[in-house]
Design a protein around this motif. Sequence first.
Motif, PDB file in Angstrom:
ATOM      1  N   UNK A  20      -9.522   7.448  20.104  1.00  0.00           N
ATOM      2  CA  UNK A  20     -10.435   7.558  18.969  1.00  0.00           C
ATOM      3  C   UNK A  20     -11.894   7.493  19.402  1.00  0.00           C
ATOM      4  N   UNK A  21     -12.153   7.470  20.705  1.00  0.00           N
ATOM      5  CA  UNK A  21     -13.512   7.372  21.252  1.00  0.00           C
ATOM      6  C   UNK A  21     -14.260   6.143  20.755  1.00  0.00           C
ATOM      7  N   UNK A  22     -13.537   5.038  20.662  1.00  0.00           N
ATOM      8  CA  UNK A  22     -14.145   3.748  20.314  1.00  0.00           C
ATOM      9  C   UNK A  22     -14.489   3.049  21.617  1.00  0.00           C
ATOM     10  N   UNK A  23     -15.625   2.376  21.650  1.00  0.00           N
ATOM     11  CA  UNK A  23     -16.037   1.658  22.850  1.00  0.00           C
ATOM     12  C   UNK A  23     -14.955   0.659  23.259  1.00  0.00           C
ATOM     13  N   UNK A  24     -14.625   0.652  24.550  1.00  0.00           N
ATOM     14  CA  UNK A  24     -13.594  -0.253  25.062  1.00  0.00           C
ATOM     15  C   UNK A  24     -14.237  -1.620  25.290  1.00  0.00           C
ATOM     16  N   UNK A  25     -14.132  -2.456  24.284  1.00  0.00           N
ATOM     17  CA  UNK A  25     -14.637  -3.826  24.334  1.00  0.00           C
ATOM     18  C   UNK A  25     -13.555  -4.719  23.749  1.00  0.00           C
ATOM     19  N   UNK A  26     -13.456  -5.950  24.226  1.00  0.00           N
ATOM     20  CA  UNK A  26     -12.394  -6.840  23.730  1.00  0.00           C
ATOM     21  C   UNK A  26     -12.364  -6.964  22.212  1.00  0.00           C
ATOM     22  N   UNK A  27     -13.520  -7.045  21.580  1.00  0.00           N
ATOM     23  CA  UNK A  27     -13.564  -7.182  20.127  1.00  0.00           C
ATOM     24  C   UNK A  27     -12.997  -5.944  19.439  1.00  0.00           C
ATOM     25  N   UNK A  29     -10.837  -3.746  20.711  1.00  0.00           N
ATOM     26  CA  UNK A  29      -9.400  -3.665  20.987  1.00  0.00           C
ATOM     27  C   UNK A  29      -8.644  -4.629  20.070  1.00  0.00           C
ATOM     28  N   UNK A  30      -9.160  -5.834  19.894  1.00  0.00           N
ATOM     29  CA  UNK A  30      -8.505  -6.800  19.007  1.00  0.00           C
ATOM     30  C   UNK A  30      -8.508  -6.324  17.563  1.00  0.00           C
ATOM     31  N   UNK A  31      -9.608  -5.713  17.119  1.00  0.00           N
ATOM     32  CA  UNK A  31      -9.662  -5.192  15.753  1.00  0.00           C
ATOM     33  C   UNK A  31      -8.644  -4.076  15.552  1.00  0.00           C
ATOM     34  N   UNK A  32      -8.520  -3.181  16.525  1.00  0.00           N
ATOM     35  CA  UNK A  32      -7.541  -2.097  16.429  1.00  0.00           C
ATOM     36  C   UNK A  32      -6.131  -2.676  16.436  1.00  0.00           C
ATOM     37  N   UNK A  33      -5.881  -3.676  17.276  1.00  0.00           N
ATOM     38  CA  UNK A  33      -4.564  -4.310  17.331  1.00  0.00           C
ATOM     39  C   UNK A  33      -4.196  -4.920  15.977  1.00  0.00           C
ATOM     40  N   UNK A  34      -5.157  -5.586  15.341  1.00  0.00           N
ATOM     41  CA  UNK A  34      -4.908  -6.172  14.024  1.00  0.00           C
ATOM     42  C   UNK A  34      -4.583  -5.097  12.990  1.00  0.00           C
ATOM     43  N   UNK A  35      -5.284  -3.985  13.042  1.00  0.00           N
ATOM     44  CA  UNK A  35      -5.011  -2.890  12.107  1.00  0.00           C
ATOM     45  C   UNK A  35      -3.641  -2.269  12.378  1.00  0.00           C
ATOM     46  N   UNK A  36      -3.271  -2.156  13.649  1.00  0.00           N
ATOM     47  CA  UNK A  36      -1.949  -1.614  13.989  1.00  0.00           C
ATOM     48  C   UNK A  36      -0.854  -2.559  13.483  1.00  0.00           C
ATOM     49  N   UNK A  37      -1.051  -3.858  13.655  1.00  0.00           N
ATOM     50  CA  UNK A  37      -0.063  -4.829  13.153  1.00  0.00           C
ATOM     51  C   UNK A  37       0.034  -4.764  11.633  1.00  0.00           C
ATOM     52  N   UNK A  38      -1.091  -4.534  10.951  1.00  0.00           N
ATOM     53  CA  UNK A  38      -1.090  -4.385   9.500  1.00  0.00           C
ATOM     54  C   UNK A  38      -0.256  -3.163   9.112  1.00  0.00           C
ATOM     55  N   UNK A  39      -0.407  -2.060   9.860  1.00  0.00           N
ATOM     56  CA  UNK A  39       0.380  -0.855   9.588  1.00  0.00           C
ATOM     57  C   UNK A  39       1.868  -1.094   9.848  1.00  0.00           C
ATOM     58  N   UNK A  40       2.190  -1.923  10.827  1.00  0.00           N
ATOM     59  CA  UNK A  40       3.586  -2.286  11.081  1.00  0.00           C
ATOM     60  C   UNK A  40       4.136  -3.046   9.881  1.00  0.00           C
ATOM     61  N   UNK A  41       3.365  -3.963   9.350  1.00  0.00           N
ATOM     62  CA  UNK A  41       3.787  -4.735   8.193  1.00  0.00           C
ATOM     63  C   UNK A  41       4.035  -3.877   6.963  1.00  0.00           C
ATOM     64  N   UNK A  42       3.340  -2.761   6.875  1.00  0.00           N
ATOM     65  CA  UNK A  42       3.501  -1.840   5.747  1.00  0.00           C
ATOM     66  C   UNK A  42       4.596  -0.799   5.991  1.00  0.00           C
ATOM     67  N   UNK A  43       5.175  -0.783   7.193  1.00  0.00           N
ATOM     68  CA  UNK A  43       6.247   0.156   7.502  1.00  0.00           C
ATOM     69  C   UNK A  43       5.763   1.523   7.931  1.00  0.00           C
TER      70      UNK A  43
END
Length: 58
Positions: A20-27, A29-43
């Motif tokens: 997605x051409x987002x800057x590779x920074x720990x913050x 990556x963690x935000x994207x991970x949280x959004x991915x986990x949210x999408x997992x929770x929604x199926x």
Amino acid sequence: MAVFASADVPLRARAVCEAMDVEIAPNNINNVRLKLKWLVGRGILVETKQGLFTQPRP
């Protein structure tokens, strides 16, 4: 979702950031991970192994 539509293997949050051409920074990556986990929770996505995300296969 376009990132996962074109991927044939499960992706990590860092790979999603790169696609997605987002800057590779720990913050970011963690935000994207949280959004991915949210999408997992929604199926919308599935987490095949810890940290690996993909679309559910029919």
